[in-house]
Enzyme design. Structure first.
Site, short mmCIF file in Angstrom:
data_model
loop_
_atom_site.label_atom_id
_atom_site.label_comp_id
_atom_site.label_asym_id
_atom_site.label_seq_id
_atom_site.Cartn_x
_atom_site.Cartn_y
_atom_site.Cartn_z
N LYS A 202 26.88 25.10 -9.62
CA LYS A 202 26.97 24.48 -8.30
C LYS A 202 26.22 23.14 -8.24
O LYS A 202 26.01 22.60 -7.15
CB LYS A 202 26.44 25.44 -7.24
CG LYS A 202 27.28 26.70 -7.09
CD LYS A 202 26.87 27.55 -5.91
CE LYS A 202 25.57 28.26 -6.15
NZ LYS A 202 25.20 29.16 -5.03
N ARG B 232 21.49 43.82 -15.63
CA ARG B 232 20.84 43.53 -14.35
C ARG B 232 20.72 44.79 -13.49
O ARG B 232 21.70 45.46 -13.21
CB ARG B 232 21.65 42.48 -13.57
CG ARG B 232 21.57 41.08 -14.12
CD ARG B 232 20.17 40.50 -13.94
NE ARG B 232 20.16 39.06 -14.17
CZ ARG B 232 20.03 38.48 -15.36
NH1 ARG B 232 19.93 39.24 -16.43
NH2 ARG B 232 20.02 37.17 -15.47
N ARG C 253 20.05 35.21 6.08
CA ARG C 253 21.48 35.15 5.79
C ARG C 253 22.19 36.40 6.28
O ARG C 253 21.58 37.43 6.54
CB ARG C 253 21.70 34.99 4.29
CG ARG C 253 21.04 33.76 3.72
CD ARG C 253 21.43 33.51 2.31
NE ARG C 253 20.75 32.34 1.77
CZ ARG C 253 21.06 31.76 0.63
NH1 ARG C 253 22.05 32.25 -0.09
NH2 ARG C 253 20.40 30.71 0.21
N PRO D 138 27.91 24.98 -0.15
CA PRO D 138 28.96 24.57 -1.10
C PRO D 138 28.87 25.41 -2.37
O PRO D 138 27.80 25.56 -2.95
CB PRO D 138 28.62 23.10 -1.37
CG PRO D 138 27.76 22.68 -0.23
CD PRO D 138 26.98 23.89 0.18
N GLU D 139 30.01 25.95 -2.78
CA GLU D 139 30.07 26.75 -4.00
C GLU D 139 31.03 26.09 -4.96
O GLU D 139 31.50 24.98 -4.74
CB GLU D 139 30.46 28.18 -3.65
CG GLU D 139 29.46 28.85 -2.72
CD GLU D 139 29.84 30.26 -2.31
OE1 GLU D 139 30.30 31.03 -3.17
OE2 GLU D 139 29.70 30.59 -1.11
#
Length: 285
Positions: A57, A156, A260, A2-3
């Site tokens: 989230k 980043r 994933r 779920p996002e």
């Protein structure tokens, strides 16, 4: 997983059903899911539900001075029950926690699979949850301008796919929607985030806004039980390995990493190059 769009819709749907109702029982079925001990979980009993909110989230139920905060992780979900059936086993099955309201209705918080990352907290303020305290700017916050996005990406080192899902940088995007955003922006998942040009950053910002706001609008009013299948129906590339790209018709490809996988279109995103699909390989950019 779920996002933000699904969590937003869950928050609205649960608020509609639960606001003003009294909690009469809370049953913990997975001890590992509860991450706090003060206040006690049973302190929720007798309180009236004020509503649900979202932080990134995370889901946040307010009941008086207490908050029940839930992070559904990869395989968690909340199921509304008009008649709650008390589970007898505390050791088997996906059920993590039940919350019963006056009249016998309530919710099951469940988690499928073996990872067991679902987390439940009872706190006096949502910011007492470490994950919420660390959240970056919300992906739909007006403060996330294209210029601000560019500044964040410069902070980043790493590939775009990973950086977009870093909740301490931008809150709300996960595995599925990062695939959708990068496809809409026509950017490789493996581009270095700090190396984007101004034009590429503008494209990425526009895709962030359009993909996430569009998904939120589509999920608005969808029944809780239908949110997951509705999400899958509207995804353009994620989970569609082998299908034709809806933009150019090329075959959607997959890369697997650890537990994933994610998807992309070679024509739209990587100049026609097919990226190596070996878990330990060096990914092309």
């Amino acid at each position: 997983m779920p996002e933000l769009p699904e969590v937003t819709a869950l928050s609205a749907g649960l608020t509609e059903r639960m606001r003003g109702q009294t909690i009469i029982a809370v049953r913990l079925r997975s001890i590992g899911a509860l991450k706090t001990y003060d206040p006690r979980l049973q302190a929720l009993v007798g309180h009236t539900v004020d509503g649900w909110d979202r932080h990134g989230k995370f889901l946040d139920m307010t009941a008086g001075e207490l908050h029940l905060v839930v992070h559904l992780a990869r395989a968690g979900w909340i199921r509304w029950r008009d008649r709650l059936n008390e589970a007898k086993s505390t050791l088997r099955g996906p059920l993590a926690l039940q919350l019963e309201l006056a009249g016998g209705c309530g919710i099951d918080i469940t988690e499928q699979g073996t990872e067991h990352r679902l987390a439940v907290y009872v706190v006096r303020a949502a910011a007492d949850v470490p994950g919420i305290a660390r959240l970056g700017v919300d992906v739909l916050d007006d403060a996330l301008s294209a210029a601000r996005l560019g500044e964040l990406l410069q902070q980043r080192r790493g590939q775009l796919k990973t950086v977009l899902a870093d909740q301490s940088l931008i809150a709300g995007v996960g595995n599925a929607y990062s695939d959708e955003i990068l496809h809409a922006a026509r950017l490789s998942p493996f581009r270095q985030a700090s190396a984007l040009s101004e034009e590429e950053t503008m494209r990425l910002h526009a895709a962030l806004r359009s993909v996430m706001s569009g998904a939120v609008e589509r999920a608005r009013g969808v029944e809780i039980a239908d949110l997951k299948p509705d999400k899958k129906q509207h995804l353009a590339v994620h989970g569609r390995t082998g299908d034709p790209c809806p933009v150019c018709g090329d075959t959607i490809r997959e890369v697997s990493l650890s537990t994933r996988s994610f998807q992309y279109c070679p024509t739209c995103q990587t100049g026609g190059r097919v990226l190596a699909d070996r878990r330990l390989s060096r990914l092309l950019r």
